[in-house]
Design a protein around this motif. Structure first.
Motif, mmCIF file in Angstrom:
data_model
loop_
_atom_site.group_PDB
_atom_site.id
_atom_site.type_symbol
_atom_site.label_atom_id
_atom_site.label_comp_id
_atom_site.label_asym_id
_atom_site.label_seq_id
_atom_site.Cartn_x
_atom_site.Cartn_y
_atom_site.Cartn_z
ATOM 1 N N MET A 1 0.847 -1.181 0.000
ATOM 2 C CA MET A 1 0.000 0.000 0.000
ATOM 3 C C MET A 1 0.891 1.241 0.000
ATOM 4 O O MET A 1 1.857 1.334 0.737
ATOM 5 N N ILE A 2 0.522 2.201 -0.833
ATOM 6 C CA ILE A 2 1.299 3.426 -0.980
ATOM 7 C C ILE A 2 0.526 4.574 -0.351
ATOM 8 O O ILE A 2 -0.657 4.766 -0.627
ATOM 9 N N ASN A 3 1.220 5.310 0.496
ATOM 10 C CA ASN A 3 0.619 6.493 1.089
ATOM 11 C C ASN A 3 0.767 7.635 0.096
ATOM 12 O O ASN A 3 1.870 8.095 -0.185
ATOM 13 N N LEU A 4 -0.347 8.101 -0.456
ATOM 14 C CA LEU A 4 -0.312 9.116 -1.502
ATOM 15 C C LEU A 4 0.225 10.453 -0.996
ATOM 16 O O LEU A 4 0.908 11.172 -1.734
ATOM 17 N N ARG A 5 -0.055 10.784 0.251
ATOM 18 C CA ARG A 5 0.442 12.040 0.809
ATOM 19 C C ARG A 5 1.967 12.030 0.836
ATOM 20 O O ARG A 5 2.616 13.001 0.449
ATOM 21 N N LEU A 6 2.551 10.915 1.250
ATOM 22 C CA LEU A 6 4.006 10.814 1.287
ATOM 23 C C LEU A 6 4.603 10.811 -0.124
ATOM 24 O O LEU A 6 5.661 11.386 -0.359
ATOM 25 N N ALA A 7 3.905 10.183 -1.054
ATOM 26 C CA ALA A 7 4.382 10.155 -2.436
ATOM 27 C C ALA A 7 4.367 11.560 -3.029
ATOM 28 O O ALA A 7 5.305 11.956 -3.738
ATOM 29 N N ARG A 8 3.308 12.347 -2.754
ATOM 30 C CA ARG A 8 3.238 13.724 -3.244
ATOM 31 C C ARG A 8 4.355 14.569 -2.641
ATOM 32 O O ARG A 8 4.994 15.366 -3.331
ATOM 33 N N LYS A 9 4.601 14.394 -1.353
ATOM 34 C CA LYS A 9 5.663 15.159 -0.705
ATOM 35 C C LYS A 9 7.026 14.792 -1.288
ATOM 36 O O LYS A 9 7.869 15.664 -1.505
ATOM 37 N N GLN A 10 7.251 13.528 -1.544
ATOM 38 C CA GLN A 10 8.527 13.090 -2.112
ATOM 39 C C GLN A 10 8.705 13.644 -3.520
ATOM 40 O O GLN A 10 9.780 14.098 -3.884
ATOM 41 N N ARG A 11 7.625 13.633 -4.312
ATOM 42 C CA ARG A 11 7.705 14.183 -5.663
ATOM 43 C C ARG A 11 8.007 15.678 -5.612
ATOM 44 O O ARG A 11 8.823 16.188 -6.388
#
Length: 63
Positions: A1-11
């Protein structure tokens, strides 16, 4: 499962890092480097303008 909030912050961090790299290469130069680049651009422009077949600064009369 991918946490979208963390993915957006990383991007966003990755994009900011790449933008910082570009700015460092553009604006983090010494005066000598800037002068050398300006001289190179001037030399290239002068060479290209001198090699033109029809010079736009001279007027030719076609009567």
């Amino acid at each position: 499962m991918i946490n979208l909030r963390l993915a957006r912050k990383q991007r966003a961090r990755d994009e900011a890092s790449s933008k910082a790299d570009r700015n460092r290469s553009l604006f983090g130069r010494t005066t000598a480097q800037k002068a050398a680049d300006a001289a190179a651009k001037t030399r290239i422009k002068r060479t290209l303008d001198g090699a033109r077949l029809d010079n736009p600064t001279t007027e030719t009369s076609e009567e």
